[in-house]
Write an enzyme that holds these catalytic residues in place. Structure first.
Site, mmCIF file in Angstrom:
data_model
loop_
_atom_site.group_PDB
_atom_site.id
_atom_site.type_symbol
_atom_site.label_atom_id
_atom_site.label_comp_id
_atom_site.label_asym_id
_atom_site.label_seq_id
_atom_site.Cartn_x
_atom_site.Cartn_y
_atom_site.Cartn_z
ATOM 1 N N ASP A 16 0.836 -1.210 0.000
ATOM 2 C CA ASP A 16 0.000 0.000 0.000
ATOM 3 C C ASP A 16 0.869 1.258 0.000
ATOM 4 O O ASP A 16 1.935 1.284 0.617
ATOM 5 C CB ASP A 16 -0.905 -0.032 1.244
ATOM 6 C CG ASP A 16 -2.049 0.952 1.124
ATOM 7 O OD1 ASP A 16 -2.259 1.511 0.030
ATOM 8 O OD2 ASP A 16 -2.736 1.167 2.138
ATOM 9 N N ASN A 64 -10.461 -2.613 -6.330
ATOM 10 C CA ASN A 64 -9.622 -1.742 -7.176
ATOM 11 C C ASN A 64 -10.271 -1.413 -8.525
ATOM 12 O O ASN A 64 -9.830 -0.487 -9.214
ATOM 13 C CB ASN A 64 -8.236 -2.357 -7.403
ATOM 14 C CG ASN A 64 -7.336 -2.285 -6.187
ATOM 15 O OD1 ASN A 64 -6.448 -3.111 -5.992
ATOM 16 N ND2 ASN A 64 -7.546 -1.286 -5.329
HETATM 17 C C1 FPP Z 1 -1.664 0.216 -3.470
HETATM 18 O O1 FPP Z 1 -1.266 1.532 -3.594
HETATM 19 C C2 FPP Z 1 -1.222 -0.579 -4.590
HETATM 20 C C3 FPP Z 1 -2.040 -1.138 -5.541
HETATM 21 C C4 FPP Z 1 -3.496 -1.015 -5.540
HETATM 22 C C5 FPP Z 1 -1.480 -1.875 -6.657
HETATM 23 C C6 FPP Z 1 -0.244 -2.645 -6.339
HETATM 24 C C7 FPP Z 1 0.509 -2.802 -7.571
HETATM 25 C C8 FPP Z 1 1.858 -2.860 -7.647
HETATM 26 C C9 FPP Z 1 2.766 -2.842 -6.496
HETATM 27 C C10 FPP Z 1 2.492 -2.955 -8.988
HETATM 28 C C11 FPP Z 1 1.795 -3.889 -9.882
HETATM 29 C C12 FPP Z 1 1.994 -5.311 -9.521
HETATM 30 C C13 FPP Z 1 1.341 -6.339 -10.123
HETATM 31 C C14 FPP Z 1 1.786 -7.730 -9.887
HETATM 32 C C15 FPP Z 1 0.202 -6.082 -11.036
HETATM 33 P P1 FPP Z 1 -2.375 2.653 -3.641
HETATM 34 O O2 FPP Z 1 -2.471 3.140 -5.038
HETATM 35 O O3 FPP Z 1 -3.628 2.134 -3.026
HETATM 36 O O4 FPP Z 1 -1.733 3.749 -2.730
HETATM 37 P P2 FPP Z 1 -2.484 4.897 -1.943
HETATM 38 O O5 FPP Z 1 -3.274 4.218 -0.868
HETATM 39 O O6 FPP Z 1 -1.370 5.743 -1.418
HETATM 40 O O7 FPP Z 1 -3.334 5.605 -2.958
#
Ligand code: FPP
Length: 238
Positions: A16, A64
Site C-alpha cells: 500500500d 480496485n
Molecule cells: C496500493 O497503492 C497498490 C495497488 C493497488 C497496486 C499494487 C501494484 C503494484 C505494487 C504494482 C503492480 C503489480 C502487479 C503484480 C500487477 P495505492 O495506489 O492504493 O496507494 P495509496 O493508498 O497511497 O493511494
C-alpha cells in the site's frame, strides 16, 4: 525470550502507498505503481534468498475496479511487463507462480495471457511459491467456497474448517498453501482490507509507515526478524 523462533513459512504483503508516494513527489500515480513494481521485484528476490517458502502479494483487489480505467489499465500493463521481463528469473530461481482471485474473468486479455504463461512456465517448479492476489477479495472467496461445497458435497455431510480451507483459492487448487504466519502492510494503514480473512485467523500482523515504493529488502528482513521474536499462542497458553 531472546531465542529466535523459526522463519515464517508464509509471508503475505499488502503493498500500500503507491498513490501517496506519487502524490508526495507530484508525479503521475502510475509512476508510483511503476516504482511499486520495482519494490515488489526486490522483495520477491529477498524472500526467496531468505528461504521463505510462500510469498503472497496483494496486487489487485476486487475493490480496485473502482479506480480510473487509466490507472487500472496501467497496473495490468505493469503485470504484462513484469512477466515479459522477469519470468525467466523466477523460473531460474525454481519459483512457482500461483494466482488467487478471479483472474480469468475481468482482466484484460493480454494480462490473462501473461498470467497463463507464468503459470505454465513455472508449473513444475519446486522452490518458493510466489502467490499473486489478482481480482481478489476475501469475502468473495469465502462465498465461492460455500457455493462450491453446496454443489459438491452431499447435503448430509457435516462441514468442517478443513472443508472450507480446502475450497478457498489458497486450498486444493493452489496446492493447499498454509495460512500466512506474518502479514505485512505498508503505508501506515492498519487493516486487512478484505485480504485473506479466513487464512489470517492466527497470523501475526506487522505495519510500517513506509510507502510501498520505498519499502526495501532490508526493512522486509527486519520485519521478519522482529516477527521471529514474537511468542505465538494460537489462542492457547504454552
Ligand atoms: C496500493 O497503492 C497498490 C495497488 C493497488 C497496486 C499494487 C501494484 C503494484 C505494487 C504494482 C503492480 C503489480 C502487479 C503484480 C500487477 P495505492 O495506489 O492504493 O496507494 P495509496 O493508498 O497511497 O493511494
Amino acid at each position: 525470550m531472546g531465542e529466535k523462533k523459526p522463519m515464517p513459512v508464509h509471508v503475505a504483503v499488502i503493498m500500500d502507498g503507491n498513490g501517496r508516494w506519487a502524490e508526495l513527489r507530484k508525479v503521475p500515480k502510475l509512476q508510483g505503481h511503476n516504482m511499486g513494481m520495482v519494490a515488489m521485484k526486490e522483495i520477491v528476490r529477498k524472500a526467496d534468498d531468505m528461504g521463505i517458502k510462500y510469498l503472497t502479494v496483494y496486487a489487485f483487489s476486487t475493490e480496485n475496479w473502482k479506480r480510473s480505467t487509466e490507472e487500472i489499465g496501467g497496473i495490468f500493463k505493469l503485470l504484462v511487463k513484469f512477466v515479459a521481463a522477469d519470468l525467466k528469473e523466477l523460473d531460474e530461481r525454481n519459483a512457482k507462480v500461483n494466482i488467487i482471485g478471479d483472474w480469468h474473468d475481468r482482466l484484460p486479455q493480454d494480462a490473462i495471457d501473461s498470467v497463463q504463461e507464468a503459470l505454465d512456465t513455472t508449473a513444475n517448479n519446486t522452490g518458493m511459491v510466489f502467490n499473486i492476489a489478482l481480482n481478489y477479495g476475501s469475502r468473495a472467496e469465502i462465498v465461492r467456497a460455500v457455493n462450491y461445497i453446496l454443489e459438491n458435497y452431499d447435503s448430509s455431510t457435516e462441514i468442517g474448517e478443513e472443508d472450507i480451507s480446502r475450497a478457498l483459492y489458497t486450498g486444493d487448487e493452489s496446492g493447499n498453501i498454509p495460512d500466512p504466519d506474518l502479514i505485512i502492510r505498508t503505508s501506515g494503514e492498519e487493516r486487512l482490507s478484505n485480504f485473506l480473512l479466513w487464512q489470517a485467523a492466527y497470523s501475526e500482523l506487522a505495519f510500517t509507515d513506509t510507502l510501498w515504493p520505498d519499502f526495501k529488502p532490508e526493512e522486509f528482513e527486519a520485519m521478519v526478524e522482529e516477527y521471529r521474536t514474537r511468542e505465538r499462542r494460537y489462542g492457547g497458553r504454552l
